[in-house]
Structures are given as structure tokens and as C-alpha cells.
Design an enzyme around this catalytic site. Sequence first.
Site, PDB file in Angstrom:
ATOM      1  N   TYR A 109     -20.030  21.941  34.968  1.00 50.35           N
ATOM      2  CA  TYR A 109     -21.135  20.971  35.041  1.00 50.35           C
ATOM      3  C   TYR A 109     -20.647  19.766  35.827  1.00 50.35           C
ATOM      4  O   TYR A 109     -19.536  19.280  35.609  1.00 50.35           O
ATOM      5  CB  TYR A 109     -21.539  20.545  33.625  1.00 50.35           C
ATOM      6  N   GLU A 197     -27.644  16.545  39.661  1.00 52.48           N
ATOM      7  CA  GLU A 197     -27.012  17.355  38.619  1.00 52.48           C
ATOM      8  C   GLU A 197     -26.785  18.759  39.156  1.00 52.48           C
ATOM      9  O   GLU A 197     -27.713  19.399  39.635  1.00 52.48           O
ATOM     10  CB  GLU A 197     -27.922  17.407  37.390  1.00 52.48           C
TER      11      GLU A 197
END
Length: 386
Positions: A109, A197
Site C-alpha cells: 500500500y 492512493e
Amino acid sequence: MNFHEYQAKELFAEYGIPVPAGRVARSPEEAVAAAKALGGNFWVVKAQIHAGGRGKAGGVKLCKTLDAVQDAAKALLGTTMETYQSAGRKLPIDVVLVTEASDIAKELYLSMLVDRATRSVSFIASAEGGVEIEEVARTNPDAIQHLDVNYVQGLQPYQCRKLGFALGLNAKQTGQLTKLMLGLFKLFNERDLALVELNPLAIDTAGNLVVLDGKVNSDDNADFRQPKLVALRDVRQEDEAEVLATQYNLNYVTMDGNIGCMVNGAGLAMATMDVIKLEGGEPANFLDVGGGATKERVTEAFKLILSSDKVKAIFVNIFGGIVRCDMIAEGIIAAVKEVGVKIPVIVRLEGTNVEKGKEILASSGLAIQPADDINDGARKAVAAAA
Ligand code: ADP
Ligand code: MG
């Protein structure tokens, strides 16, 4: 402003950030043509909506044949999708992304945002990315790394390397991460972004980093100098009332409750919502009609509030500073007459010419309930909506 995954990936590719080859499709036939053009024998068909959580909602389909690609596109296109990130809304699937499937060894992530607390652009990263990232953040916050970028120095390669090693990457991958982060940082600044993101940022079985999903959000205040981004806007993904509000230049946000609020000034609007909650009610919206609340704006604001059938009462809370209360009262009366409001309207006025304003409302013959102060108004609105 939010963007689709395929648009985010186009931006990433422009800045040298590795993404799998992909093509968008608006029909099952186009999806098959896209898969053929990409080649190979393993594809992913992905619903393009302004929300994550698609994997868990069935919006990410792995396909090993062209027939499967066609079926996946057919199942998704023209439908709507609600995910745990779509805030209770069903978003239309007008486009799918057909993309090469990657052989994933690990999912990381990585995100970037403007961190007000540290007054810097910050990266957040975790070696445990993928669809359970919220769970990781809740149960294992130590697995989340933070990196603040010094505003003057900019992002330094050594910071990226340090992060790479903290994520357990090898030397080659850390080099790739550094290049990727420097590209992201450039993209973030040049395009006035507010959030990026990458989840997952995958390591494929060949050991290389590749971005499999991307979410991008830009700073609306910079729209005037980002015409290429503005052209990517997809209003079908946005809340209808909020889209209308931008046309009237009203600051409007849809909320979950049933008390419509019309207030001037963002601070007073926040306070009004707080007091409604304090009285046991739930606001249906945030709405700041602004300092120059004219009759026209008040009318548009009423229409906007009434566009939702959830609204069971309206609380007008106006401080007449620059605008006079008598003018506001006339605006409210005109709006109520024009729009034909059938639910209780509670009005609290304060400030310049307040007595005259109250008089005008009282003698209007309309069923407008006056309130003495913010608490009294909120109480009456909560009672009326119940
Ligand atoms: P969302 O975040 O909306 O659920 P993602 O694009 O992150 O959607 O997809 C969910 C999961 O599907 C990913 O975590 C990944 O495991 C898998 N996936 C997505 N794209 C690909 C791809 N191109 N190749 C292989 N797997 C993929
Ligand atoms: Mg994702």
C-alpha cells in the site's frame, strides 16, 4: 475532484510510474476488442466507479478467455454498484477497464496526501496492502509507515530508500520504489493533487513493482490552472445535489439526516449542524449560502434542499451582517412561494434590521415558525422533523 482508476493510471504512465497495459470499453464488444488488442490470455475486467472496495463488491473480474471478458463486461456495464466506500450511493458503471492480469507475489500500500498536522506532503505505506488495508490500519497500526516531505528540500531519494527497506523490499525493488515515488511527487505537485492512493502497489512474480489500482483526487481550488484534469470530470459519479450546487456556486454537502439547513457562513453552518445533533436531530446537508445571500441564491438553496425527499423540515439560520435581515426575510418568502415548500420551515434571524425581518415573516401569512436563537431553532426543527 475524483478520478477513475483508468484516468489515474494514464496520469501515472505520463510520469513514468509502471502500470499494466489497459484499455477502456463501453460495451461488451469493445471489451473483447480491447482484450484482443492487449494480447495474452489472462485479463482483468474492472468496473470504473468513483469508489474503492470494488473487489469485494464483484467489480473486479479475472478472465481467462475472451468469452469470459465479454460476460464480465456484460455483467458490469449498465448496472450500478454500491461498495463499502461509496457512502450508501449506487454508482453507475458506464465504463470498464480491461487490463493485463499480473501474477502477484505481494500487495503493498502506498498513498500520498497533504498532511495538515505536519504541514507537509506525506507518504503512507504498508507492506500489507490489498483489500484489507483498513483492517491492517485498525488492528496493526505499527505496520503503517509515514514519511513527511520537507517543503523546501522536496522528496529526497534517501527517504525513499529508507522506506523501501522498512517495507522489506530488496535493493532492485527499492530502486524501483524510489523512481516511482519521485514520479508521484512530481505528478502530485504539477497537477495540484490532494490525494493519491496505490492499493495494491504489487510486486509481481518476476519481482518488479507494478501499480494495479490507483485513486487520485485533485484540489478543486486549482481547477483554473488544470484544464486537462477538469476535462476528465465525470459528473455521473457525483451526488446530483452537489453538482447542482456547484452550478449555483453554493457550498453544499449532502448528509444522512432529515433536517435541511440553510445558513450563511461556513462557521455558522457547522455550529448549526452541531446544535441540531445536540438536540437529537440529524442534518440532511451542510449549506453555506455565502455572505451575499440574495433572493435568487436563497431560492436556489431552497430548491436544492428540497431536491431530496429525505428532508422533513428546514432550519434557516441567518446572521444579517453584510446582508440585512429584512432583505433575507423577503428572499425567504419569495423562495417559499416560488418553490412551494410543504414541510415546516423554521427561521432564526439575527443581526441588522432583525425586528423588521421578523415582522415581514410574521405578516407574510406563510406557515413559517420563528425561532429566538440557534438552540430554540434547532429544537423546533428537530421536533418538526420527528
Ligand atoms: P478495489 O480497491 O476497488 O477493490 P482493486 O483494483 O484494488 O479494486 O482490485 C482488487 C484486487 O483485485 C486487488 O487487490 C488485486 O488482488 C486484484 N487485481 C486488481 N487488478 C489486477 C490485475 N491487473 N492483475 C491481477 N490482479 C488484480
Ligand atoms: Mg484497490
